[in-house]
Design a protein around this motif. Structure first.
Motif, mmCIF file in Angstrom:
data_model
loop_
_atom_site.group_PDB
_atom_site.id
_atom_site.type_symbol
_atom_site.label_atom_id
_atom_site.label_comp_id
_atom_site.label_asym_id
_atom_site.label_seq_id
_atom_site.Cartn_x
_atom_site.Cartn_y
_atom_site.Cartn_z
ATOM 1 N N ASN A 56 0.857 -1.462 0.095
ATOM 2 C CA ASN A 56 0.076 0.132 0.468
ATOM 3 C C ASN A 56 0.828 1.150 0.096
ATOM 4 O OD1 ASN A 56 -2.614 -0.806 0.146
ATOM 5 N ND2 ASN A 56 -3.157 -1.442 2.388
ATOM 6 N N GLU A 57 2.313 1.284 0.665
ATOM 7 C CA GLU A 57 3.211 2.256 1.207
ATOM 8 C C GLU A 57 3.054 2.966 -0.564
ATOM 9 O OE1 GLU A 57 4.075 5.811 2.617
ATOM 10 O OE2 GLU A 57 3.603 4.472 3.373
ATOM 11 N N ILE A 58 3.808 1.244 -1.234
ATOM 12 C CA ILE A 58 4.339 1.396 -2.557
ATOM 13 C C ILE A 58 3.467 2.018 -3.498
ATOM 14 C CG2 ILE A 58 5.714 0.425 -4.838
ATOM 15 C CD1 ILE A 58 6.307 -1.836 -2.297
ATOM 16 N N SER A 59 2.113 1.616 -3.553
ATOM 17 C CA SER A 59 1.234 2.440 -4.187
ATOM 18 C C SER A 59 1.228 3.683 -3.624
ATOM 19 C CB SER A 59 0.167 1.616 -4.433
ATOM 20 O OG SER A 59 0.563 0.305 -4.113
ATOM 21 N N LYS A 60 1.213 4.286 -2.656
ATOM 22 C CA LYS A 60 0.697 5.580 -2.671
ATOM 23 C C LYS A 60 1.795 6.747 -2.575
ATOM 24 C CE LYS A 60 1.105 8.612 1.923
ATOM 25 N NZ LYS A 60 0.873 8.888 3.214
ATOM 26 N N LYS A 61 3.055 5.834 -3.076
ATOM 27 C CA LYS A 61 4.681 6.471 -3.591
ATOM 28 C C LYS A 61 4.043 6.547 -4.542
ATOM 29 C CE LYS A 61 7.081 5.718 -0.016
ATOM 30 N NZ LYS A 61 8.677 4.729 0.158
ATOM 31 N N ASN A 92 21.461 14.728 -1.492
ATOM 32 C CA ASN A 92 22.096 13.854 -2.311
ATOM 33 C C ASN A 92 21.413 13.046 -2.707
ATOM 34 O OD1 ASN A 92 23.774 11.261 -1.550
ATOM 35 N ND2 ASN A 92 23.286 11.145 0.684
ATOM 36 N N ILE A 93 22.354 13.045 -3.614
ATOM 37 C CA ILE A 93 21.979 12.270 -5.222
ATOM 38 C C ILE A 93 21.920 11.088 -5.566
ATOM 39 C CG2 ILE A 93 23.883 12.361 -6.320
ATOM 40 C CD1 ILE A 93 20.053 13.508 -8.009
ATOM 41 N N VAL A 94 22.586 10.226 -4.469
ATOM 42 C CA VAL A 94 22.515 9.255 -4.402
ATOM 43 C C VAL A 94 20.845 7.898 -3.436
ATOM 44 C CG1 VAL A 94 23.817 6.670 -3.122
ATOM 45 C CG2 VAL A 94 24.862 8.439 -3.939
ATOM 46 N N GLU A 95 21.288 8.998 -2.084
ATOM 47 C CA GLU A 95 20.343 8.453 -1.283
ATOM 48 C C GLU A 95 18.837 8.292 -2.214
ATOM 49 O OE1 GLU A 95 18.226 10.633 1.828
ATOM 50 O OE2 GLU A 95 19.839 9.642 2.953
ATOM 51 N N PHE A 96 18.461 9.676 -3.529
ATOM 52 C CA PHE A 96 17.675 10.410 -3.920
ATOM 53 C C PHE A 96 17.567 9.346 -4.711
ATOM 54 C CE2 PHE A 96 15.369 11.654 -7.883
ATOM 55 C CZ PHE A 96 14.044 12.510 -7.210
ATOM 56 N N ILE A 97 18.602 8.756 -5.831
ATOM 57 C CA ILE A 97 18.110 7.497 -6.748
ATOM 58 C C ILE A 97 17.490 6.166 -5.958
ATOM 59 C CG2 ILE A 97 19.590 6.159 -8.313
ATOM 60 C CD1 ILE A 97 20.822 9.142 -9.722
ATOM 61 N N GLU A 98 18.672 5.855 -5.067
ATOM 62 C CA GLU A 98 18.639 4.587 -4.680
ATOM 63 C C GLU A 98 16.855 4.208 -4.011
ATOM 64 O OE1 GLU A 98 20.324 2.131 -1.414
ATOM 65 O OE2 GLU A 98 20.873 4.178 -0.782
ATOM 66 N N ASP A 99 16.375 5.818 -3.443
ATOM 67 C CA ASP A 99 15.245 5.701 -2.804
ATOM 68 C C ASP A 99 14.227 5.404 -4.154
ATOM 69 O OD1 ASP A 99 15.982 5.886 -0.109
ATOM 70 O OD2 ASP A 99 15.259 7.962 -0.170
ATOM 71 N N ILE A 101 13.980 3.763 -6.712
ATOM 72 C CA ILE A 101 14.480 2.835 -7.205
ATOM 73 C C ILE A 101 13.595 1.705 -7.008
ATOM 74 C CG2 ILE A 101 16.340 0.482 -8.175
ATOM 75 C CD1 ILE A 101 16.618 3.211 -9.763
ATOM 76 N N ASP A 102 14.003 2.020 -5.317
ATOM 77 C CA ASP A 102 13.405 1.087 -4.458
ATOM 78 C C ASP A 102 11.449 1.317 -4.908
ATOM 79 O OD1 ASP A 102 15.131 -0.058 -2.934
ATOM 80 O OD2 ASP A 102 15.331 1.581 -1.122
ATOM 81 N N ASN A 103 11.128 2.047 -4.663
ATOM 82 C CA ASN A 103 9.940 2.153 -4.998
ATOM 83 C C ASN A 103 9.849 1.989 -6.311
ATOM 84 O OD1 ASN A 103 9.329 4.123 -3.319
ATOM 85 N ND2 ASN A 103 9.691 6.023 -4.095
ATOM 86 N N LEU A 104 11.175 1.278 -7.661
ATOM 87 C CA LEU A 104 10.143 0.934 -8.713
ATOM 88 C C LEU A 104 10.229 -1.001 -8.883
ATOM 89 C CD1 LEU A 104 11.468 3.783 -11.309
ATOM 90 C CD2 LEU A 104 9.463 2.783 -10.427
ATOM 91 N N SER A 105 10.993 -1.079 -7.527
ATOM 92 C CA SER A 105 12.399 -2.660 -7.570
ATOM 93 C C SER A 105 10.254 -3.730 -8.081
ATOM 94 C CB SER A 105 12.405 -2.463 -6.629
ATOM 95 O OG SER A 105 11.588 -2.774 -5.197
ATOM 96 N N THR A 106 9.822 -3.496 -7.332
ATOM 97 C CA THR A 106 8.852 -4.465 -7.809
ATOM 98 C C THR A 106 8.252 -4.265 -9.070
ATOM 99 O OG1 THR A 106 7.976 -3.999 -5.383
ATOM 100 C CG2 THR A 106 6.570 -5.165 -6.895
#
Length: 170
Positions: A56-61, A92-99, A101-106
């Protein structure tokens, strides 16, 4: 007159490319949300509340990403009036991109692919436009999904060059 006509043609080309890209960019979060909804049905049947909350959190994002992409459509008028300026913020561009990517991992995994995020450094503070960066990332990743064969790997690297930061999606 000729210069003015060329300028109009150039702005029209930019606008058309923008519309094409934004349409593409909107499809990815919709597909992620759709995939999440399908998984949520299974989780409800299995009474797996923790995973359900996670999805649900991923869908919200992704809904928030759709809202932001919609705001980008509004920027079209700024392109026409030549007022489209990047909204640079330090972060922090690294943190931004990592977050992101995590949202799209599923979604990436649901396409039979693996994603690997790699970087030389964990903390790179730079000025960047978050919305423009999201659009760039979603475009690169969705193209990678489209052109990577099943059971493939999408690798995202961040390289710190002296004058710039390079984000590579392979």
């Amino acid at each position: 007159k000729k210069k003015e006509l060329e300028s109009i043609k150039e702005r029209e080309l930019i606008k058309n490319n923008f519309l094409s890209n934004i349409s593409h960019d909107i499809k990815v979060p919709i597909n992620v949300i759709y995939s999440e909804i399908q998984l949520e049905k299974i989780l409800i049947e299995n009474k797996n509340k923790n995973k359900l909350e996670e999805y649900n959190e991923i869908s919200k994002k992704n809904c928030l990403n759709l809202t932001k992409l919609t705001n980008n459509i509004i920027d079209m008028s700024k392109i026409d009036s030549e007022n489209l300026e990047p909204n640079l913020e330090r972060g922090n561009i690294v943190e931004f991109i990592e977050d992101y990517i995590d949202n799209l991992s599923t979604y990436i995994k649901s396409n039979g692919l693996e994603v690997i995020f790699d970087t030389e450094e964990e903390d790179l503070e730079i000025n960047f436009d978050r919305e423009m960066m999201r659009r760039i990332l979603i475009n690169l990743i969705s193209n990678s999904i489209k052109y990577t064969k099943g059971n493939g790997v999408i690798t995202i690297n961040i390289l710190n060059e002296e004058e710039y930061i390079m984000v590579c999606v392979l």
